[in-house]
Design a protein around this motif. Structure first.
Motif, PDB file in Angstrom:
ATOM      1  N   ILE A 366     -16.558  26.931  27.361  1.00 46.53           N
ATOM      2  CA  ILE A 366     -16.467  26.678  25.918  1.00 46.53           C
ATOM      3  C   ILE A 366     -15.075  26.170  25.526  1.00 46.53           C
ATOM      4  O   ILE A 366     -14.951  25.252  24.700  1.00 46.53           O
ATOM      5  N   GLU A 367     -13.986  26.729  26.117  1.00 50.83           N
ATOM      6  CA  GLU A 367     -12.643  26.262  25.760  1.00 50.83           C
ATOM      7  C   GLU A 367     -12.444  24.813  26.183  1.00 50.83           C
ATOM      8  O   GLU A 367     -11.864  24.012  25.438  1.00 50.83           O
ATOM      9  N   ALA A 368     -12.924  24.471  27.393  1.00 52.14           N
ATOM     10  CA  ALA A 368     -12.804  23.087  27.872  1.00 52.14           C
ATOM     11  C   ALA A 368     -13.571  22.142  26.946  1.00 52.14           C
ATOM     12  O   ALA A 368     -13.096  21.049  26.608  1.00 52.14           O
ATOM     13  N   LEU A 369     -14.771  22.566  26.534  1.00 51.75           N
ATOM     14  CA  LEU A 369     -15.581  21.742  25.626  1.00 51.75           C
ATOM     15  C   LEU A 369     -14.855  21.526  24.304  1.00 51.75           C
ATOM     16  O   LEU A 369     -14.816  20.393  23.782  1.00 51.75           O
ATOM     17  N   MET A 370     -14.268  22.577  23.766  1.00 55.14           N
ATOM     18  CA  MET A 370     -13.568  22.436  22.484  1.00 55.14           C
ATOM     19  C   MET A 370     -12.337  21.549  22.620  1.00 55.14           C
ATOM     20  O   MET A 370     -12.006  20.776  21.710  1.00 55.14           O
ATOM     21  N   ASN A 371     -11.652  21.617  23.758  1.00 58.25           N
ATOM     22  CA  ASN A 371     -10.516  20.712  24.003  1.00 58.25           C
ATOM     23  C   ASN A 371     -10.975  19.257  24.027  1.00 58.25           C
ATOM     24  O   ASN A 371     -10.316  18.369  23.474  1.00 58.25           O
ATOM     25  N   LEU A 372     -12.109  19.013  24.694  1.00 57.08           N
ATOM     26  CA  LEU A 372     -12.656  17.653  24.746  1.00 57.08           C
ATOM     27  C   LEU A 372     -13.019  17.172  23.346  1.00 57.08           C
ATOM     28  O   LEU A 372     -12.725  16.028  22.971  1.00 57.08           O
ATOM     29  N   CYS A 373     -13.658  18.038  22.579  1.00 64.93           N
ATOM     30  CA  CYS A 373     -14.106  17.636  21.240  1.00 64.93           C
ATOM     31  C   CYS A 373     -12.946  17.370  20.300  1.00 64.93           C
ATOM     32  O   CYS A 373     -12.988  16.432  19.497  1.00 64.93           O
ATOM     33  N   ARG A 374     -11.904  18.175  20.388  1.00 61.65           N
ATOM     34  CA  ARG A 374     -10.711  17.895  19.578  1.00 61.65           C
ATOM     35  C   ARG A 374     -10.104  16.548  19.971  1.00 61.65           C
ATOM     36  O   ARG A 374      -9.666  15.772  19.118  1.00 61.65           O
ATOM     37  N   ALA A 375     -10.082  16.282  21.288  1.00 64.54           N
ATOM     38  CA  ALA A 375      -9.521  15.020  21.778  1.00 64.54           C
ATOM     39  C   ALA A 375     -10.336  13.822  21.308  1.00 64.54           C
ATOM     40  O   ALA A 375      -9.823  12.701  21.223  1.00 64.54           O
ATOM     41  N   ASP A 376     -11.611  14.062  21.007  1.00 59.03           N
ATOM     42  CA  ASP A 376     -12.536  12.987  20.621  1.00 59.03           C
ATOM     43  C   ASP A 376     -12.321  12.524  19.173  1.00 59.03           C
ATOM     44  O   ASP A 376     -12.931  11.558  18.730  1.00 59.03           O
ATOM     45  N   ILE A 377     -11.459  13.209  18.441  1.00 57.82           N
ATOM     46  CA  ILE A 377     -11.171  12.824  17.056  1.00 57.82           C
ATOM     47  C   ILE A 377     -10.054  11.786  17.080  1.00 57.82           C
ATOM     48  O   ILE A 377      -8.872  12.130  17.207  1.00 57.82           O
ATOM     49  N   THR A 378     -10.403  10.511  16.996  1.00 59.04           N
ATOM     50  CA  THR A 378      -9.416   9.434  17.180  1.00 59.04           C
ATOM     51  C   THR A 378      -9.355   8.477  15.995  1.00 59.04           C
ATOM     52  O   THR A 378      -8.871   7.365  16.126  1.00 59.04           O
ATOM     53  N   SER A 379      -9.858   8.880  14.859  1.00 58.16           N
ATOM     54  CA  SER A 379      -9.866   7.988  13.697  1.00 58.16           C
ATOM     55  C   SER A 379      -8.447   7.569  13.306  1.00 58.16           C
ATOM     56  O   SER A 379      -7.488   8.334  13.442  1.00 58.16           O
ATOM     57  N   LYS A 380      -8.325   6.333  12.800  1.00 58.83           N
ATOM     58  CA  LYS A 380      -7.023   5.854  12.311  1.00 58.83           C
ATOM     59  C   LYS A 380      -6.777   6.296  10.873  1.00 58.83           C
ATOM     60  O   LYS A 380      -5.713   6.050  10.322  1.00 58.83           O
ATOM     61  N   ASN A 381      -7.776   6.953  10.287  1.00 60.73           N
ATOM     62  CA  ASN A 381      -7.648   7.461   8.920  1.00 60.73           C
ATOM     63  C   ASN A 381      -7.118   8.898   8.973  1.00 60.73           C
ATOM     64  O   ASN A 381      -7.838   9.824   9.360  1.00 60.73           O
ATOM     65  N   PRO A 382      -5.852   9.130   8.602  1.00 57.47           N
ATOM     66  CA  PRO A 382      -5.275  10.473   8.750  1.00 57.47           C
ATOM     67  C   PRO A 382      -5.998  11.545   7.937  1.00 57.47           C
ATOM     68  O   PRO A 382      -6.089  12.695   8.352  1.00 57.47           O
TER      69      PRO A 382
END
Length: 471
Positions: A366-382
Motif C-alpha cells: 500500500i505504501e509503494a502504491l501511494m508513492n506511485l500515485c502521488r508521483a502520478d500527479i504531474t499537472s502544470k496547474n499548481p
C-alpha cells in the motif's frame, strides 16, 4: 599528476605493488576505480592490469595477504579475483583485442598498457594509476580523460563508430554513465550512437536490461531515457515506451504526451524511493494508453481500462526483456493494475467500503502504491496539484485509520471454507464458495466485523437463506 595520498586508504595496493616488483612486472590500477577516485565516489571494485600474467600476480598478492585469502581464477578469460574486506580486486594481463562484425566477443592477445587503454570504452574509464616503484600513484592518461571529467563529457578514446561497432553494448554504457554522472555525451560520440544503433541487435537482452536498470537507478533517470529515445535505441529495445510519445489533436482537443508524463512520474518516484521495481511500476503504469486510446466528440480523449490492459502487458514485457518473472514482476503488475484506485478515491466522497477493498488488494504494497500515485500527479496547474495533494492526504489518513482499526493489510475472513462445510455438513460444493464470498463482502462492506462470533452468526443466516440447516 600523482594520487599516492588518495591510495593510502587502500593498503592492499601496496601489497600489489610489492608483488609486481618481486615478479618483475608492471602493474596499474585502471578503469572505473580511477574515475571514481578522482570524482570522490565510493567504489568497491578495483581492476589491476599487469604487463604479464594477471593470474600469477593475483596468486602472489593473495600469498602476501595471508592464508585465508582465496583466489578465484577464470582461466578462459585470463583473469583472477580476490576479495579483501569489502573490496573486490580483479587482475588481468594487458590485452589487445580485435572484433568480428557478427559478435561483440573479441579475439584477445597479450598486449602493452597502451593496447589495454586503447580497448577501453571511454576516456574517463581509460585512465590508469601506476603501482610501480618510482612512479607509484602517477596518473597515466593518454586520452585526456581527466580533462573530460572536468568538462563532464563522455567520449570514446578512439573512433566512436569503430568503438560501438566492435561492442555495441558500449552505446548503452555511454548513456548509462551520462545518466549516472549527469555528464553530456560528446557530439561526435552521440552521432556515432545514432548511426550504429542497429548494431545493438547482436547484444543479448540480459546485458541490455542490466544497463537499462542502471539507468533507471540513477538520480534523474529521465535524462538517460531521453538520450535513449533521441539516439533511436529506445525504439529498438523498448518499443512500447516509444509508442507513448506524441500528442494527437481532434477537433481542437488533445491529450498529454504520455511519454514525457511517464518520465516525470519516474523522476518523482526516484526522489522518494530507491526501489528499482517501484521505478519500473512508474515506467509501466500508463504503458497501455496507446492500445486503449479513444476519442469521443462530447468527452474528448479517454484511455478506458488502461490499468487492466497494462497489468496484462507487464509479464509480456518482463519476459521479453529478460527481467525476473517472480514476486518483483507480480509487484509491478499489481501497482500498474491498482494505480488509478487511490486517485479515483481522492476525487470522490471516500467510503469505508472502497478503502477496505483498496487495503485488501494492495496488502503490504500500500505504501509503494501511494508513492506511485502521488508521483502520478504531474499537472502544470499548481492549483490542481494542490487540490489533488490535499485530497490525497485525506485518503492516506483514512487508510491509516482503517488499517489501525480493522487490520486489513493481510486480510483473511475469520470463517474458512472448512468451517462452513462442518457447520452445514457439506462436502466441497458451490454453496460453500457462495457463503464464503458473502462473508468476505459483508466484512469489506462493514456489515459485520472480522470477528468469529458475529461472522459465524452471519454465516448461519446466509446458509439458511439457501435452504441449508446447521448440523
Amino acid at each position: 599528476m600523482n594520487f599516492k595520498e588518495q591510495l593510502i586508504p587502500y593498503p592492499v595496493l601496496e601489497k600489489v605493488a610489492a608483488a609486481a616488483k618481486e615478479l618483475g612486472v608492471e602493474a596499474y590500477i585502471i578503469g572505473g576505480f580511477v574515475r571514481d577516485l578522482i570524482l570522490k565516489r565510493n567504489s568497491k571494485d578495483i581492476d589491476i592490469v599487469s604487463i604479464g600474467s594477471g593470474i600469477e600476480l593475483a596468486e602472489m598478492v593473495a600469498g602476501r595477504l595471508g592464508p585465508d585469502v582465496f583466489v578465484s581464477v577464470f582461466k578462459n578469460f585470463g583473469t583472477a579475483q580476490i576479495r579483501q574486506g569489502d573490496l573486490e580486486i580483479e587482475f588481468v594481463g594487458a590485452r589487445k583485442e580485435s572484433y568480428r562484425s557478427e559478435s561483440r566477443k573479441p579475439a584477445v592477445e597479450d598486449g602493452t598498457l597502451a593496447d589495454d587503454q586503447n580497448r577501453r570504452d571511454f576516456t574517463i574509464n581509460a585512465m590508469g594509476i601506476s603501482l610501480n616503484a618510482g612512479t607509484f600513484g602517477e596518473l597515466v592518461d593518454p586520452f585526456e580523460g581527466m580533462s573530460d571529467l572536468r568538462k563532464k563529457i563522455i567520449r570514446t578514446p578512439l573512433d566512436p563508430e569503430i568503438t560501438f561497432s566492435d561492442d555495441p553494448l558500449r552505446m548503452m554504457r555511454a548513456i548509462r554513465f551520462a545518466s549516472q554522472l549527469n555528464f553530456d555525451i560528446e557530439p561526435d560520440t552521440f552521432d556515432a550512437i545514432v548511426k550504429m544503433k542497429d548494431r545493438i541487435s547482436i547484444v543479448s537482452m540480459e546485458r541490455i536490461s542490466d544497463e537499462l536498470n542502471k539507468i533507471i537507478r540513477s538520480k534523474t533517470p529521465s535524462y538517460g531515457f531521453k538520450l535513449l529515445y533521441h539516439a533511436g535505441l529506445l525504439a529498438i529495445i523498448f518499443p512500447e515506451m516509444v509508442e507513448l510519445q506524441g500528442v494527437e489533436h481532434i477537433e481542437g482537443k488533445g491529450h498529454k504526451d504520455n511519454f514525457y508524463h511517464t518520465l516525470q512520474v519516474l523522476d518523482n518516484v526516484a526522489q522518494v524511493s530507491d526501489d528499482l521495481w517501484l521505478r519500473w511500476a512508474a515506467i509501466l503504469h500508463d504503458i497501455a494508453k496507446p492500445a486503449t486510446k479513444k476519442f469521443d466528440k462530447r468527452h474528448g480523449w479517454s484511455f478506458h481500462n488502461h490499468e487492466e490492459v497494462g497489468a496484462r502487458m507487464v509479464p509480456v514485457i518482463f519476459r521479453r526483456m529478460k527481467l525476473p518473472l517472480n514476486e518483483k514482476m507480480r509487484f509491478v503488475k499489481k501497482l500498474v493494475r491498482l494505480h488509478l484506485r487511490p486517485i479515483v478515491l481522492s476525487k470522490e466522497e471516500i467510503t469505508d467500503s472502497a478503502m477496505r477493498r483498496l487495503l485488501v488488494e494492495a496488502g503490504e504494497d500500500i505504501e509503494a502504491l501511494m508513492n506511485l500515485c502521488r508521483a502520478d500527479i504531474t499537472s502544470k496547474n499548481p492549483e490542481k496539484v494542490r487540490r489533488f495533494i490535499s485530497n490525497f492526504d485525506l485518503v492516506e489518513q483514512k487508510l491509516k485509520d482503517l488499517e489501525e482499526r480493522d487490520k486489513l493489510r493481510n486480510f483473511q475472513p475469520v470463517i474458512t471454507g472448512e468451517m462452513i462445510m462442518e457447520a452445514f455438513g457439506l462436502k466441497p460444493a458451490r454453496e460453500v464458495g457462495v457463503i464464503k464470498e458473502a462473508i468476505r463482502e459483508a466484512i469489506l462492506e462493514g456489515i459485520v466485523p472480522n470477528e468469529y462470533e458475529p461472522a459465524y452468526a452471519f454465516m448461519i443466516r446466509e446458509g439458511e437463506k439457501m435452504g441449508l440447516k446447521k448440523v
